[in-house]
Design an enzyme around this catalytic site. Structure first.
Site, PDB file in Angstrom:
ATOM      1  N   SER A 124       0.834  -1.209   0.000  1.00 55.83           N
ATOM      2  CA  SER A 124       0.000   0.000   0.000  1.00 55.83           C
ATOM      3  C   SER A 124       0.864   1.253   0.000  1.00 55.83           C
ATOM      4  CB  SER A 124      -0.889   0.018   1.241  1.00 55.83           C
ATOM      5  OG  SER A 124      -1.639  -1.167   1.325  1.00 55.83           O
TER       6      SER A 124
HETATM    7  N1  SAH Z   1       0.259  -4.759   4.351  1.00 55.06           N
HETATM    8  C1  SAH Z   1       0.752  -5.292   3.121  1.00 55.06           C
HETATM    9  C2  SAH Z   1      -0.211  -5.031   2.003  1.00 55.06           C
HETATM   10  C3  SAH Z   1      -0.539  -6.282   1.276  1.00 55.06           C
HETATM   11  S1  SAH Z   1      -1.852  -6.195   0.116  1.00 55.06           S
HETATM   12  C4  SAH Z   1       2.161  -4.779   2.827  1.00 55.06           C
HETATM   13  O1  SAH Z   1       2.687  -3.927   3.571  1.00 55.06           O
HETATM   14  O2  SAH Z   1       2.766  -5.249   1.868  1.00 55.06           O
HETATM   15  C5  SAH Z   1      -3.080  -7.140   0.924  1.00 55.06           C
HETATM   16  C6  SAH Z   1      -2.732  -8.572   1.222  1.00 55.06           C
HETATM   17  O3  SAH Z   1      -3.884  -9.163   1.822  1.00 55.06           O
HETATM   18  C7  SAH Z   1      -2.394  -9.448   0.026  1.00 55.06           C
HETATM   19  O4  SAH Z   1      -1.123  -9.967   0.185  1.00 55.06           O
HETATM   20  C8  SAH Z   1      -3.460 -10.542   0.049  1.00 55.06           C
HETATM   21  O5  SAH Z   1      -2.990 -11.812  -0.357  1.00 55.06           O
HETATM   22  C9  SAH Z   1      -3.844 -10.536   1.512  1.00 55.06           C
HETATM   23  N2  SAH Z   1      -5.136 -11.134   1.827  1.00 55.06           N
HETATM   24  C10 SAH Z   1      -6.310 -11.049   1.154  1.00 55.06           C
HETATM   25  N3  SAH Z   1      -7.260 -11.761   1.784  1.00 55.06           N
HETATM   26  C11 SAH Z   1      -6.676 -12.328   2.885  1.00 55.06           C
HETATM   27  C12 SAH Z   1      -7.120 -13.183   3.931  1.00 55.06           C
HETATM   28  N4  SAH Z   1      -8.377 -13.659   3.988  1.00 55.06           N
HETATM   29  N5  SAH Z   1      -6.241 -13.541   4.887  1.00 55.06           N
HETATM   30  C13 SAH Z   1      -4.956 -13.103   4.860  1.00 55.06           C
HETATM   31  N6  SAH Z   1      -4.471 -12.301   3.898  1.00 55.06           N
HETATM   32  C14 SAH Z   1      -5.319 -11.920   2.914  1.00 55.06           C
END
Ligand code: SAH
Length: 283
Positions: A124
């Site tokens: 993000s």
């Molecule tokens: N905070 C992260 C942002 C990742 S984007 C960073 O700093 O990089 C959001 C993430 O949520 C993705 O990797 C996606 O695979 C994950 N995601 C989506 N649904 C999910 C779930 N039910 N449980 C765990 N992770 C999930």
């Protein structure tokens, strides 16, 4: 953290040469005035930046910058944008965002942009992460304690926000449903002194009962409905911040839920946002 599988040695391109990291000087947007915060629209940004670079318009700004200096520039921009919580600003100044993205994208790491992290997911953009962390700090327990306490993050991705949270809370559990990204985060966070940080591979919709309740719960992916486990695992005085489908608005909004001292839940819808989808199950 969970046990890390055997992994290849770190990319020889790290640490980056100090001249390869720079900050973009112009300011960027915040989620005020009804504009949609799009923390995760990286491909267009990357394409734009590449075009600008090709046109020679995107020169590194400043001389003799090192990565601490460019991070400080990012922090100044966050401050200018209204981020007031010193602990949050300090965490942004400390965590090396360029270590969490592919080395080819590291040059963009301190711009206010989302970047691809593989498997169709993105890290993000800093201004949105700062917004979420600031909202967590405004929760009742966090205000009283001066830190985020026991934290649950859903959506570890590359681990960048997990690293920030580890500096801001007492303990952090961060869950990722994609094995490839969980492994990448384990690798990215390996060897960093981040206190009590546990990375879990699984479906974050179930929360993490063994370490519940949590003072701060934050989701990095947006769902259609609020998983019941998150509310069950939210401590008294705790706060949850999550992108969620807002039926009234007809799009995604930032949902903030506080569990008040009497146990009642108080909900507020804030900024319009656009996060990657919260999915069920692990893959
Ligand atoms: N905070 C992260 C942002 C990742 S984007 C960073 O700093 O990089 C959001 C993430 O949520 C993705 O990797 C996606 O695979 C994950 N995601 C989506 N649904 C999910 C779930 N039910 N449980 C765990 N992770 C999930």
């Amino acid at each position: 953290m969970t046990a890390a599988p055997p992994r290849p040695p770190r990319s020889p391109r790290f640490p980056l040469g100090l001249d390869r990291v720079h900050a973009r000087p112009e300011g960027r947007t915040r989620g005020t005035g009804g504009e949609v915060l799009r923390p995760q629209a990286p491909l267009q940004h990357a394409a734009q930046a590449a075009a600008q670079q090709a046109a020679g318009r995107h020169q590194p700004s400043g001389l003799g910058l090192d990565s601490a200096a460019v991070r400080q520039r990012m922090v100044q921009r966050l401050r200018a944008d209204g981020v007031r919580v010193e602990a949050v600003l300090q965490a942004f100044a400390t965590v090396e965002r360029h270590r969490f993205v592919d080395s080819a994208l590291a040059i963009q790491a301190y711009e206010d942009t989302a970047l691809p992290i593989g498997l169709s997911q993105t890290i993000s953009k800093p201004s949105v992460v700062a917004r979420m962390l600031t909202l967590l700090f405004e929760g009742q327990s966090a205000r009283a304690q001066g830190h985020l306490g026991r934290v649950l993050e859903i959506g570890t991705g590359c681990g960048y926000q997990a690293a920030l949270l580890a500096l801001l809370g007492r303990s952090v559990v961060s869950i990722e449903r994609l094995r490839g990204l969980h492994d990448k985060a384990v690798e990215n966070l390996d060897g960093q002194r981040l206190g009590d940080l546990r990375l879990v591979y699984g479906d974050g919709r179930l929360g993490h009962a063994p370490r519940a309740p949590f003072d701060s719960i934050v989701a990095a992916a947006g769902g259609e409905d609020l998983p019941p486990a998150w509310l069950e695992q939210l401590a008294v005085g705790g706060r949850l911040v999550a992108p969620m489908h807002d039926a009234q608005r007809g799009g995604q909004g930032l949902l903030v839920i506080d569990r008040q001292t009497d146990g009642q839940l108080q909900r507020q819808w804030l900024d319009a946002v656009h996060f990657v989808p919260l999915k069920s199950g692990a893959a």
